[in-house]
Design a protein around this motif. Structure first.
Motif, PDB file in Angstrom:
ATOM      1  N   LEU A   1       1.279  -0.879   0.166  1.00 54.53           N
ATOM      2  CA  LEU A   1       0.208  -0.241   0.139  1.00 54.53           C
ATOM      3  C   LEU A   1       0.826   1.267   0.427  1.00 54.53           C
ATOM      4  CD1 LEU A   1      -3.009   1.600   0.678  1.00 54.53           C
ATOM      5  CD2 LEU A   1      -2.941   0.980   2.787  1.00 54.53           C
ATOM      6  N   ARG A   2       1.572   0.938   1.135  1.00 54.03           N
ATOM      7  CA  ARG A   2       2.552   2.248   0.653  1.00 54.03           C
ATOM      8  C   ARG A   2       3.310   2.608  -0.664  1.00 54.03           C
ATOM      9  NH1 ARG A   2       7.797   3.935   5.385  1.00 54.03           N
ATOM     10  NH2 ARG A   2       8.618   5.495   4.046  1.00 54.03           N
ATOM     11  N   ALA A   3       3.865   1.718  -1.048  1.00 52.04           N
ATOM     12  CA  ALA A   3       4.280   1.707  -2.467  1.00 52.04           C
ATOM     13  C   ALA A   3       3.365   2.256  -3.651  1.00 52.04           C
ATOM     14  CB  ALA A   3       5.010   0.279  -2.388  1.00 52.04           C
ATOM     15  N   ALA A   4       2.531   1.937  -2.924  1.00 54.20           N
ATOM     16  CA  ALA A   4       1.594   2.104  -4.206  1.00 54.20           C
ATOM     17  C   ALA A   4       1.335   3.552  -4.262  1.00 54.20           C
ATOM     18  CB  ALA A   4       0.426   1.626  -4.330  1.00 54.20           C
ATOM     19  N   GLU A   5       0.708   3.982  -2.806  1.00 56.61           N
ATOM     20  CA  GLU A   5       1.145   5.500  -2.702  1.00 56.61           C
ATOM     21  C   GLU A   5       2.048   6.850  -3.128  1.00 56.61           C
ATOM     22  OE1 GLU A   5      -0.589   6.565   0.965  1.00 56.61           O
ATOM     23  OE2 GLU A   5      -2.665   5.505   0.801  1.00 56.61           O
ATOM     24  N   GLU A   6       3.014   5.922  -2.825  1.00 54.65           N
ATOM     25  CA  GLU A   6       4.514   6.551  -2.748  1.00 54.65           C
ATOM     26  C   GLU A   6       4.640   6.844  -4.997  1.00 54.65           C
ATOM     27  OE1 GLU A   6       7.617   4.910  -1.391  1.00 54.65           O
ATOM     28  OE2 GLU A   6       6.955   5.330   0.414  1.00 54.65           O
ATOM     29  N   ALA A   7       4.413   5.606  -5.359  1.00 56.03           N
ATOM     30  CA  ALA A   7       4.035   5.700  -6.868  1.00 56.03           C
ATOM     31  C   ALA A   7       2.873   6.769  -7.232  1.00 56.03           C
ATOM     32  CB  ALA A   7       4.091   4.676  -7.492  1.00 56.03           C
ATOM     33  N   ARG A   8       2.087   6.760  -6.455  1.00 53.67           N
ATOM     34  CA  ARG A   8       1.037   7.429  -7.359  1.00 53.67           C
ATOM     35  C   ARG A   8       1.111   9.324  -7.170  1.00 53.67           C
ATOM     36  NH1 ARG A   8      -5.322   8.010  -5.287  1.00 53.67           N
ATOM     37  NH2 ARG A   8      -6.454   9.520  -6.633  1.00 53.67           N
ATOM     38  N   ASP A   9       1.688   9.422  -5.750  1.00 53.59           N
ATOM     39  CA  ASP A   9       2.324  11.067  -6.026  1.00 53.59           C
ATOM     40  C   ASP A   9       3.116  10.822  -6.312  1.00 53.59           C
ATOM     41  OD1 ASP A   9       0.685  10.423  -3.303  1.00 53.59           O
ATOM     42  OD2 ASP A   9       1.733  10.405  -2.589  1.00 53.59           O
ATOM     43  N   GLU A  10       4.302  10.504  -7.037  1.00 51.55           N
ATOM     44  CA  GLU A  10       4.624  10.790  -7.683  1.00 51.55           C
ATOM     45  C   GLU A  10       5.093  10.561  -9.091  1.00 51.55           C
ATOM     46  OE1 GLU A  10       9.034  11.772  -9.033  1.00 51.55           O
ATOM     47  OE2 GLU A  10       8.261  11.384  -7.057  1.00 51.55           O
ATOM     48  N   ARG A  11       3.243  10.180  -9.799  1.00 50.87           N
ATOM     49  CA  ARG A  11       2.641  10.406 -11.169  1.00 50.87           C
ATOM     50  C   ARG A  11       1.569  12.002 -10.962  1.00 50.87           C
ATOM     51  NH1 ARG A  11       1.558   4.965 -10.559  1.00 50.87           N
ATOM     52  NH2 ARG A  11      -0.550   5.416  -9.787  1.00 50.87           N
ATOM     53  N   ASP A  12       1.141  12.189  -9.204  1.00 53.92           N
ATOM     54  CA  ASP A  12       0.104  12.989  -9.595  1.00 53.92           C
ATOM     55  C   ASP A  12       1.385  14.715  -9.280  1.00 53.92           C
ATOM     56  OD1 ASP A  12      -1.722  11.353  -9.728  1.00 53.92           O
ATOM     57  OD2 ASP A  12      -2.202  11.715  -7.762  1.00 53.92           O
ATOM     58  N   ARG A  13       2.577  14.429  -9.250  1.00 50.16           N
ATOM     59  CA  ARG A  13       3.394  15.601  -9.124  1.00 50.16           C
ATOM     60  C   ARG A  13       3.857  16.029 -10.323  1.00 50.16           C
ATOM     61  NH1 ARG A  13       5.279  13.861  -3.612  1.00 50.16           N
ATOM     62  NH2 ARG A  13       6.264  12.126  -4.579  1.00 50.16           N
ATOM     63  N   ARG A  14       4.566  14.858 -11.031  1.00 44.40           N
ATOM     64  CA  ARG A  14       5.214  14.765 -12.304  1.00 44.40           C
ATOM     65  C   ARG A  14       3.968  15.631 -13.583  1.00 44.40           C
ATOM     66  NH1 ARG A  14      10.470  14.148 -12.583  1.00 44.40           N
ATOM     67  NH2 ARG A  14      11.400  12.879 -10.553  1.00 44.40           N
ATOM     68  N   ARG A  15       2.652  14.634 -13.039  1.00 42.04           N
ATOM     69  CA  ARG A  15       2.161  15.005 -15.116  1.00 42.04           C
ATOM     70  C   ARG A  15       2.060  16.651 -15.067  1.00 42.04           C
ATOM     71  NH1 ARG A  15      -2.865  13.816 -11.237  1.00 42.04           N
ATOM     72  NH2 ARG A  15      -3.268  15.750 -10.106  1.00 42.04           N
ATOM     73  N   PRO A  16       2.569  16.692 -16.747  1.00 38.74           N
ATOM     74  CA  PRO A  16       1.711  17.834 -17.023  1.00 38.74           C
ATOM     75  C   PRO A  16       0.215  18.952 -17.055  1.00 38.74           C
ATOM     76  CG  PRO A  16       2.056  16.694 -18.571  1.00 38.74           C
ATOM     77  CD  PRO A  16       1.822  15.329 -17.842  1.00 38.74           C
ATOM     78  N   HIS A  17      -0.519  17.834 -16.289  1.00 39.04           N
ATOM     79  CA  HIS A  17      -1.991  18.305 -16.824  1.00 39.04           C
ATOM     80  C   HIS A  17      -1.774  18.433 -15.152  1.00 39.04           C
ATOM     81  CE1 HIS A  17      -5.634  20.348 -18.083  1.00 39.04           C
ATOM     82  NE2 HIS A  17      -6.220  19.985 -17.201  1.00 39.04           N
TER      83      HIS A  17
END
Length: 240
Positions: free
Chosen positions: A187-203
């Motif tokens: 769960l923690r790994a999935a949340e960290e991956a999601r945060d990274e995607r959300d921070r880096r998305r251009p839109h």
């Protein structure tokens, strides 16, 4: 959908009958609990925009639509028949009349929602819906880009944070309480991956608005955070 069409759905502070309180932040920081409590204390309506992305993801999974099929996902978002109903055990989410509240909280839907929300076409479609639901104001809206994109002119903007460990613990307890089995480390790994995607998305990346008040909820009780937001509302709105 053009930017002009999207902007046309938003009413400015001078055009609304009441204020908007925007509460943003990643998963596990307490957004839903805080936003619901603040809305209840203010007598405002409550809108959970995260549930909309989860609803699109849920429908895409049900139809076996790939998370990279932006046109198909945007079509779902534009036709999303979502409704929010207040019940004795909190707000219920209905999709085409079906109660999907619990289904939207599954780890599979959470992961899919992060992928779905990266598509600008999906976000643009849901922003229009979010602005429509907010109507004339007197509403608390929670999400990840409310203060930066959906309502950049919101009268009150709050961005909640917490340590990755505490966020994962909260989410783990929440899922276990609902009978959903998941490993804490996964769960923690999935949340960290999601945060990274959300921070880096251009839109519409995940970030605090420049004029948002940032509150770290790691070592704070729910009521303490709610009171902090209410004090801010009192300063900005003179309503508490």
């Amino acid at each position: 959908m053009t930017g002009e069409q999207e902007a046309g759905e938003r009413r400015g502070p001078g055009e609304r009958a009441g204020p908007i309180v925007a509460i943003d932040g990643p998963a596990g920081v307490g957004k839903t609990s805080v936003a619901r409590a603040v809305a209840a204390r203010l007598g405002f309506r409550y809108v959970n925009t995260g549930a909309m992305y989860r609803a699109v993801a849920y429908e895409a999974l049900r139809r076996r639509i790939a998370p990279d099929d932006a046109p198909a996902l945007a079509a779902i978002a534009r036709r999303l028949a979502i409704d929010f109903r207040e019940g004795s055990h909190g707000q219920r989410v209905l999709l085409a009349g079906e109660d999907v509240t619990e289904a939207l909280q599954s780890p599979a839907v959470s992961e899919a929602a992060s992928l779905v929300s990266a598509h600008p076409e999906v976000r643009q479609a849901l922003v229009v819906l979010q602005r429509r639901l907010a109507g004339d104001g007197r509403v608390v809206v929670e999400g990840r880009d409310i203060g930066t994109v959906v309502f950049p002119d919101a009268e009150v903007k709050v961005f909640l944070t917490a340590s990755p460990e505490e966020r994962a613990r909260r989410r783990y307890r929440e899922l276990r309480a609902k009978g959903i089995e998941v490993a804490y480390e996964d769960l923690r790994a999935a949340e960290e991956a999601r945060d990274e995607r959300d921070r880096r998305r251009p839109h519409s990346p995940l970030r605090a608005a420049p004029d948002a008040v940032v509150i770290d909820t790691t070592e704070r009780e729910l009521e303490e955070v709610v009171e902090a937001v209410l004090r801010l509302c009192q300063e900005r709105l003179r309503v508490v």
